[in-house]
Scaffold this active site. Structure first.
Site, PDB file in Angstrom:
ATOM      1  N   LYS A  73       0.848  -1.191   0.000  1.00  0.00           N
ATOM      2  CA  LYS A  73       0.000   0.000   0.000  1.00  0.00           C
ATOM      3  C   LYS A  73       0.884   1.242   0.000  1.00  0.00           C
ATOM      4  CE  LYS A  73      -3.696   2.000   2.902  1.00  0.00           C
ATOM      5  NZ  LYS A  73      -4.551   1.738   4.084  1.00  0.00           N
ATOM      6  N   SER A 149      -9.076   2.880   3.357  1.00  0.00           N
ATOM      7  CA  SER A 149      -8.056   3.472   2.521  1.00  0.00           C
ATOM      8  C   SER A 149      -7.209   2.462   1.744  1.00  0.00           C
ATOM      9  CB  SER A 149      -7.133   4.342   3.376  1.00  0.00           C
ATOM     10  OG  SER A 149      -6.457   3.577   4.367  1.00  0.00           O
ATOM     11  N   SER A 173      -9.961   0.495   7.470  1.00  0.00           N
ATOM     12  CA  SER A 173      -9.339   0.567   6.149  1.00  0.00           C
ATOM     13  C   SER A 173      -8.825  -0.749   5.593  1.00  0.00           C
ATOM     14  CB  SER A 173      -8.200   1.595   6.157  1.00  0.00           C
ATOM     15  OG  SER A 173      -8.730   2.891   6.260  1.00  0.00           O
TER      16      SER A 173
END
Length: 474
Positions: A73, A149, A173
């Site tokens: 990520k 996210s 997230s």
């Protein structure tokens, strides 16, 4: 694409171990999938293909996932000399000076990182539509959100680009994009995974790293390899009785499971598809021999929670932006970031120490009220979210003033377990008539990931999901 594309990480690693496929071949297949599919999804925003190819041909660590491709990520999990932008435009080319403990542990496990996945700016919203990067699109319907996210990570795994991807979770997230993209999303217990060496705790201990995966055994195996205890941590999660990989398939016994299928307060979404997901899962759990009743912690929807949670985010956002400015050597102006984060910065700048500490004290007492419910129950079953994946643009369509309200309305059930520190998992057990995934969440008592893995793998066996592939896939 190669036949390995839809194998989970455990199966890919087993092929490498038996000599039936090489790391080079796995990496080549994943790169081909990314090049073919990512232009339709924008899940991956930065690649390191040449470096990955070299690593695949080199002397890889002999870890349990040797040779398996992964994506990191673009928020956290820094690697020295490589950019990590946190979704913030001014940071898009800034290389970090140190490698995080997390990246070191992924490498030690044998994973080969291929690049970085798309995130919302600073991870402060629940959809991956950053100002400075293209919006990530859901492989089940590219007009809809991936969640956030960890939205880029979830889209990449759901589309078959890699078997697992790094994710982290401060208010849902990991679980939010897992729900929206039809994946397994395990949020570990607070302190289970180190954020060092640069961070002791983020969002008052609410942030934790993990992964999004297609299978429960991968969720267990990945957490095993990234949960090494590092010296100097602010706190440590309770030790697990044995590796989580050994819990997959283990008999959970007859559990006491409470069910909460709708919000107990105004201002939250309450889609019937989310209630249907919980109802069908509750019936399945009963058929597996568990005791299921309508029950939930009385404190879960206390009105003061959101205000105190936002206080924590505002303080952390301003502190983080100040650290970014120090690394950049210049200020980051409001017109370079999104209105949501500009507002968080203003609130953080105005915040005094005592009100911040009062929020932390309130959350500490509230967490005890939450935890008391687990004296009489083993797990809590809820929808993961208040609604199925919305169309891209929905969160900001009503303007900046309403964006925050829409974000809060969408997550009635996730952020609470960041602030209590409890582990929770989202499982892909429902699909809308339009073909969009809807996850259900199971939350356990503090430190009980072992129980989550046992029950999740039991549900996975009873209602398999790994054979479902989205319309946009490798």
């Amino acid at each position: 694409m190669a036949e390995t594309t839809w194998l989970d990480a455990t199966a890919q690693a087993d092929l490498v171990r038996r000599g039936e496929v090489s790391p080079k071949e796995l990496v080549a297949a994943a790169i081909a999938a990314i090049e073919a599919v990512n232009p339709r999804l924008d899940a991956v925003i930065r690649t390191r293909f040449d470096a990955a190819r070299q690593e695949a041909e080199g002397d890889l660590p002999d870890g349990p996932f040797r040779g398996v491709p992964i994506l990191y990520k673009d928020l956290g999990c820094m690697v020295a000399g490589e950019p990590t932008a946190f979704g913030v435009g001014p940071l898009r080319a800034m290389a970090w000076p140190v490698t995080s403990y997390l990246a070191e542990q992924f490498r030690a496990a044998g994973f080969i990182p291929l690049g970085r996945t798309n995130v919302p700016e600073l991870g402060t919203t629940v959809t991956t539509e950053p100002r400075s990067f293209p919006a990530a699109r859901n492989p089940w319907n590219p007009g809809h959100s991936t969640g956030g996210s960890s939205g880029g990570s979830a889209a990449a795994v759901a589309a078959g680009l890699v078997p697992v991807a790094h994710a982290n979770d401060g208010g849902g997230s990991i679980r939010i994009p897992a729900s929206e993209c039809g994946l397994v999303g395990l949020k570990p217990t607070r302190g289970r995974v180190s954020q060092g060496p640069l961070v002791g705790e983020a969002w008052a201990g609410g942030v934790i790293d993990g992964a999004v995966t297609r299978t429960v055994r991968d969720a267990a195996g990945v957490l095993d390899v990234i949960s090494k205890r590092m010296p100097g941590e602010p706190y440590y999660a309770p030790p697990l009785p044995r590796p989580l990989a050994q819990e997959a398939g283990a008999d959970p016994g007859r559990l006491r499971i409470g069910v909460l299928d709708r919000p107990g307060a105004e201002g939250f979404l309450d889609d019937p598809q989310c209630r249907a997901a919980v109802a069908s899962t509750a019936r399945l759990l009963e058929s597996l021999g568990h005791h299921v009743d309508q029950s939930a912690p009385a404190a879960i929807f206390e009105q003061e929670f959101i205000g105190h949670f936002n206080t924590i985010i505002a303080a952390d956002a301003e502190a983080t932006f100040q650290a970014f400015e120090m690394l950049l050597g210049r200020p980051i102006s409001e017109d370079e970031i999104e209105p949501r984060n500009a507002e968080y910065r203003r609130a953080g700048q105005a915040l005094k120490a005592v009100p911040y500490l009062e929020s932390r004290m309130w959350l500490g007492m509230w967490a005890r009220r939450m935890a008391d419910w687990w004296r009489d129950h083993d797990l809590l079953l809820t929808p993961t979210l208040g609604a199925p994946p919305p169309e891209l643009g929905w969160f900001t369509a009503a303007g900046p003033q309403q964006e925050g309200e829409r974000i809060i309305s969408f997550i009635p059930y996730t952020a609470q377990f960041n602030m209590t520190g409890q582990p929770a998992i989202s499982l892909p057990l429902h699909t809308t008539p339009e073909g969009l995934p809807v996850g259900v969440q199971l939350a356990a008592a503090y430190g009980r990931e072992d129980l989550l893995i046992r029950v999740a793998s039991q549900l996975e066996e009873a209602a398999p999901w790994s054979g479902r592939h989205p319309p946009v896939h490798a």
